[in-house]
Write a protein that holds these residues in place. Structure first.
Motif, PDB file in Angstrom:
ATOM      1  N   VAL A  48       0.847  -1.195   0.000  1.00 58.30           N
ATOM      2  CA  VAL A  48       0.000   0.000   0.000  1.00 58.30           C
ATOM      3  C   VAL A  48       0.883   1.246   0.000  1.00 58.30           C
ATOM      4  CG1 VAL A  48      -1.759   1.294   1.266  1.00 58.30           C
ATOM      5  CG2 VAL A  48      -1.831  -1.202   1.255  1.00 58.30           C
ATOM      6  N   TYR A  49       0.550   2.174  -0.891  1.00 59.37           N
ATOM      7  CA  TYR A  49       1.218   3.481  -0.905  1.00 59.37           C
ATOM      8  C   TYR A  49       0.156   4.546  -0.661  1.00 59.37           C
ATOM      9  CZ  TYR A  49       3.362   7.757  -2.595  1.00 59.37           C
ATOM     10  OH  TYR A  49       3.817   9.043  -2.691  1.00 59.37           O
ATOM     11  N   ASP A  50       0.302   5.301   0.411  1.00 61.96           N
ATOM     12  CA  ASP A  50      -0.616   6.385   0.734  1.00 61.96           C
ATOM     13  C   ASP A  50       0.069   7.691   0.356  1.00 61.96           C
ATOM     14  OD1 ASP A  50      -2.220   8.387   1.920  1.00 61.96           O
ATOM     15  OD2 ASP A  50      -2.870   6.988   3.469  1.00 61.96           O
ATOM     16  N   PHE A  51      -0.479   8.371  -0.656  1.00 62.36           N
ATOM     17  CA  PHE A  51       0.145   9.611  -1.124  1.00 62.36           C
ATOM     18  C   PHE A  51      -0.254  10.817  -0.294  1.00 62.36           C
ATOM     19  CE2 PHE A  51      -3.564   8.905  -3.922  1.00 62.36           C
ATOM     20  CZ  PHE A  51      -4.277  10.069  -3.731  1.00 62.36           C
ATOM     21  N   GLY A  52      -1.092  10.634   0.688  1.00 60.25           N
ATOM     22  CA  GLY A  52      -1.499  11.744   1.556  1.00 60.25           C
ATOM     23  C   GLY A  52      -2.597  12.569   0.920  1.00 60.25           C
ATOM     24  N   ILE A  53      -2.334  13.871   0.712  1.00 56.78           N
ATOM     25  CA  ILE A  53      -3.324  14.782   0.130  1.00 56.78           C
ATOM     26  C   ILE A  53      -2.778  15.295  -1.200  1.00 56.78           C
ATOM     27  CG2 ILE A  53      -4.573  16.953   0.425  1.00 56.78           C
ATOM     28  CD1 ILE A  53      -4.326  16.512   3.467  1.00 56.78           C
ATOM     29  N   ALA A  54      -3.627  15.272  -2.209  1.00 52.58           N
ATOM     30  CA  ALA A  54      -3.244  15.768  -3.534  1.00 52.58           C
ATOM     31  C   ALA A  54      -4.373  16.617  -4.084  1.00 52.58           C
ATOM     32  CB  ALA A  54      -2.955  14.611  -4.480  1.00 52.58           C
ATOM     33  N   GLY A  55      -4.042  17.426  -5.075  1.00 57.10           N
ATOM     34  CA  GLY A  55      -5.057  18.230  -5.749  1.00 57.10           C
ATOM     35  C   GLY A  55      -5.581  17.507  -6.977  1.00 57.10           C
ATOM     36  N   ARG A 115     -11.689  10.740  -0.632  1.00 55.59           N
ATOM     37  CA  ARG A 115     -10.812   9.583  -0.393  1.00 55.59           C
ATOM     38  C   ARG A 115     -10.856   8.676  -1.625  1.00 55.59           C
ATOM     39  NH1 ARG A 115      -6.601   8.541   2.332  1.00 55.59           N
ATOM     40  NH2 ARG A 115      -6.346   6.383   2.910  1.00 55.59           N
ATOM     41  N   GLN A 116      -9.685   8.329  -2.147  1.00 55.44           N
ATOM     42  CA  GLN A 116      -9.590   7.472  -3.323  1.00 55.44           C
ATOM     43  C   GLN A 116      -8.670   6.294  -3.035  1.00 55.44           C
ATOM     44  OE1 GLN A 116     -11.340   8.002  -6.307  1.00 55.44           O
ATOM     45  NE2 GLN A 116     -12.323   9.587  -5.068  1.00 55.44           N
ATOM     46  N   GLU A 117      -8.995   5.168  -3.657  1.00 57.37           N
ATOM     47  CA  GLU A 117      -8.186   3.962  -3.534  1.00 57.37           C
ATOM     48  C   GLU A 117      -8.222   3.238  -4.868  1.00 57.37           C
ATOM     49  OE1 GLU A 117      -8.365   1.523   0.141  1.00 57.37           O
ATOM     50  OE2 GLU A 117      -8.920  -0.088  -1.252  1.00 57.37           O
ATOM     51  N   LYS A 118      -7.066   3.076  -5.491  1.00 52.25           N
ATOM     52  CA  LYS A 118      -6.959   2.397  -6.781  1.00 52.25           C
ATOM     53  C   LYS A 118      -6.039   1.196  -6.606  1.00 52.25           C
ATOM     54  CE  LYS A 118      -9.423   5.682  -8.353  1.00 52.25           C
ATOM     55  NZ  LYS A 118     -10.843   5.482  -8.388  1.00 52.25           N
ATOM     56  N   THR A 119      -6.386   0.079  -7.260  1.00 54.20           N
ATOM     57  CA  THR A 119      -5.601  -1.141  -7.093  1.00 54.20           C
ATOM     58  C   THR A 119      -4.941  -1.572  -8.401  1.00 54.20           C
ATOM     59  OG1 THR A 119      -7.540  -2.536  -7.460  1.00 54.20           O
ATOM     60  CG2 THR A 119      -6.992  -2.006  -5.179  1.00 54.20           C
ATOM     61  N   ILE A 120      -3.835  -2.254  -8.224  1.00 54.95           N
ATOM     62  CA  ILE A 120      -3.092  -2.855  -9.327  1.00 54.95           C
ATOM     63  C   ILE A 120      -2.954  -4.334  -8.968  1.00 54.95           C
ATOM     64  CG2 ILE A 120      -0.882  -2.917 -10.546  1.00 54.95           C
ATOM     65  CD1 ILE A 120      -0.661   0.092  -9.462  1.00 54.95           C
ATOM     66  N   SER A 121      -3.406  -5.209  -9.858  1.00 51.02           N
ATOM     67  CA  SER A 121      -3.299  -6.648  -9.622  1.00 51.02           C
ATOM     68  C   SER A 121      -2.122  -7.195 -10.413  1.00 51.02           C
ATOM     69  CB  SER A 121      -4.585  -7.359 -10.046  1.00 51.02           C
ATOM     70  OG  SER A 121      -5.666  -6.913  -9.264  1.00 51.02           O
ATOM     71  N   VAL A 122      -1.259  -7.935  -9.730  1.00 55.27           N
ATOM     72  CA  VAL A 122      -0.091  -8.558 -10.351  1.00 55.27           C
ATOM     73  C   VAL A 122      -0.292 -10.065 -10.259  1.00 55.27           C
ATOM     74  CG1 VAL A 122       2.422  -8.804 -10.272  1.00 55.27           C
ATOM     75  CG2 VAL A 122       1.365  -6.619  -9.628  1.00 55.27           C
ATOM     76  N   TYR A 123      -0.299 -10.736 -11.408  1.00 55.18           N
ATOM     77  CA  TYR A 123      -0.502 -12.183 -11.474  1.00 55.18           C
ATOM     78  C   TYR A 123       0.817 -12.850 -11.869  1.00 55.18           C
ATOM     79  CZ  TYR A 123      -5.414 -10.841 -11.640  1.00 55.18           C
ATOM     80  OH  TYR A 123      -6.648 -10.300 -11.365  1.00 55.18           O
ATOM     81  N   TYR A 124       1.124 -13.987 -11.231  1.00 53.33           N
ATOM     82  CA  TYR A 124       2.363 -14.697 -11.571  1.00 53.33           C
ATOM     83  C   TYR A 124       2.165 -16.201 -11.510  1.00 53.33           C
ATOM     84  CZ  TYR A 124       3.304 -15.195  -6.527  1.00 53.33           C
ATOM     85  OH  TYR A 124       3.230 -15.498  -5.199  1.00 53.33           O
ATOM     86  N   ASN A 125       3.158 -16.944 -11.987  1.00 46.99           N
ATOM     87  CA  ASN A 125       3.051 -18.383 -12.213  1.00 46.99           C
ATOM     88  C   ASN A 125       3.177 -19.249 -10.964  1.00 46.99           C
ATOM     89  OD1 ASN A 125       5.838 -17.710 -12.034  1.00 46.99           O
ATOM     90  ND2 ASN A 125       6.404 -19.561 -13.126  1.00 46.99           N
ATOM     91  N   GLN A 130      -1.122 -17.099  -8.849  1.00 49.19           N
ATOM     92  CA  GLN A 130      -1.231 -16.248  -7.668  1.00 49.19           C
ATOM     93  C   GLN A 130      -1.480 -14.792  -8.065  1.00 49.19           C
ATOM     94  OE1 GLN A 130      -0.965 -17.536  -4.544  1.00 49.19           O
ATOM     95  NE2 GLN A 130      -1.367 -15.567  -3.618  1.00 49.19           N
ATOM     96  N   GLU A 131      -2.283 -14.088  -7.273  1.00 45.80           N
ATOM     97  CA  GLU A 131      -2.562 -12.663  -7.499  1.00 45.80           C
ATOM     98  C   GLU A 131      -2.161 -11.876  -6.260  1.00 45.80           C
ATOM     99  OE1 GLU A 131      -6.338  -9.614  -8.133  1.00 45.80           O
ATOM    100  OE2 GLU A 131      -6.693 -11.706  -7.665  1.00 45.80           O
ATOM    101  N   ILE A 132      -1.467 -10.757  -6.496  1.00 47.44           N
ATOM    102  CA  ILE A 132      -1.125  -9.837  -5.413  1.00 47.44           C
ATOM    103  C   ILE A 132      -1.711  -8.484  -5.781  1.00 47.44           C
ATOM    104  CG2 ILE A 132       0.739  -8.622  -4.234  1.00 47.44           C
ATOM    105  CD1 ILE A 132       2.426 -11.085  -4.506  1.00 47.44           C
ATOM    106  N   LYS A 133      -2.391  -7.855  -4.829  1.00 45.45           N
ATOM    107  CA  LYS A 133      -2.979  -6.536  -5.069  1.00 45.45           C
ATOM    108  C   LYS A 133      -2.125  -5.453  -4.420  1.00 45.45           C
ATOM    109  CE  LYS A 133      -7.785  -7.809  -5.719  1.00 45.45           C
ATOM    110  NZ  LYS A 133      -8.112  -7.267  -6.995  1.00 45.45           N
ATOM    111  N   LEU A 134      -1.794  -4.448  -5.228  1.00 42.42           N
ATOM    112  CA  LEU A 134      -1.090  -3.266  -4.752  1.00 42.42           C
ATOM    113  C   LEU A 134      -2.100  -2.134  -4.703  1.00 42.42           C
ATOM    114  CD1 LEU A 134       1.991  -3.605  -7.119  1.00 42.42           C
ATOM    115  CD2 LEU A 134       1.778  -4.453  -4.773  1.00 42.42           C
ATOM    116  N   THR A 135      -1.964  -1.224  -3.767  1.00 45.39           N
ATOM    117  CA  THR A 135      -2.945  -0.153  -3.605  1.00 45.39           C
ATOM    118  C   THR A 135      -2.264   1.208  -3.546  1.00 45.39           C
ATOM    119  OG1 THR A 135      -4.360  -1.662  -2.352  1.00 45.39           O
ATOM    120  CG2 THR A 135      -4.827   0.688  -2.133  1.00 45.39           C
ATOM    121  N   ILE A 136      -2.849   2.161  -4.278  1.00 43.08           N
ATOM    122  CA  ILE A 136      -2.471   3.576  -4.168  1.00 43.08           C
ATOM    123  C   ILE A 136      -3.685   4.270  -3.581  1.00 43.08           C
ATOM    124  CG2 ILE A 136      -1.903   5.678  -5.431  1.00 43.08           C
ATOM    125  CD1 ILE A 136      -0.613   3.991  -7.554  1.00 43.08           C
TER     126      ILE A 136
END
Length: 150
Positions: A48-55, A115-125, A130-136
Motif C-alpha cells: 500500500v502506498y498512501d500519497f497523503g493529500i493531492a489536488g 478519499r480514493q483507492e486504486k488497485t493494481i493486480s499482479v498475477y504470476y506463475n 497467484q494474485e497480489i494486489k497493490l494499492t495507491i
C-alpha cells in the motif's frame, strides 16, 4: 512408594509427549518451508502506498519493488488496474530466484475528489496463478469549490 512410582511414570509420559509434539512441529515447519521454496514466490517491499493529500489534475507516481524469494524462476503473467485513471509499468516479466524488479504505478487524479483507492493486480506463475494486489490511496481535495446557492 507407590505414589513416588506413579509420579515418576507421569513425569516420564509428559516428557515423551513433549518430545513427540516438538518433533512434529519441526517436521511441519520444515515441510512448509520446502514447499514454499520449491515454488516461485513474489514478495513486495510494500503493498500500500498512501500519497497523503493531492489536488485535482495531478499525476501521482510510485514504484513498488519486489523480489522472487522462491527457488525457481518466476514469470509475471499479467498486470491490471482497477480503472483507466491508473496505469502500471512492469520492469520485467521473468524474474530468476533471488532476482528483483519493480512495478511503476501512476494515478491521474483528474477530477476526483475525496478519499480514493486504486488497485493494481499482479498475477504470476504460482500453482494456481497467484494474485497480489497493490494499492495507491489518498485524499484528493478540490482547488476551488463553487457554491451557487451561497
Amino acid at each position: 512408594m507407590n505414589i513416588h512410582k506413579l509420579y515418576l511414570s507421569i513425569v516420564i509420559i509428559f516428557l515423551y509427549m513433549a518430545a513427540f509434539l516438538s518433533s512434529c512441529a519441526t517436521i511441519t515447519s520444515v515441510s512448509k518451508q520446502s514447499d514454499t521454496a520449491s515454488k516461485p514466490y513474489l514478495a513486495f517491499d510494500e503493498l500500500v502506498y498512501d500519497f497523503g493529500i493531492a489536488g485535482q489534475e495531478e499525476k501521482i507516481t510510485h514504484t513498488f519493488r519486489f523480489t522472487n524469494v522462491g527457488s525457481v524462476p518466476l514469470k509475471i503473467t499479467r498486470v491490471s488496474t482497477s480503472c483507466g485513471c491508473a496505469a502500471a509499468l512492469l520492469s520485467s516479466t521473468d524474474i530468476p530466484p533471488g532476482g528483483s524488479g519493480e512495478v511503476r504505478a501512476t494515478f491521474e487524479t483528474r477530477r476526483y475528489e475525496g478519499r480514493q483507492e486504486k488497485t493494481i493486480s499482479v498475477y504470476y506463475n504460482a500453482h494456481d496463478e497467484q494474485e497480489i494486489k497493490l494499492t495507491i490511496q489518498g485524499l484528493i481535495k478540490a482547488e476551488v469549490a463553487v457554491d451557487p446557492l451561497g
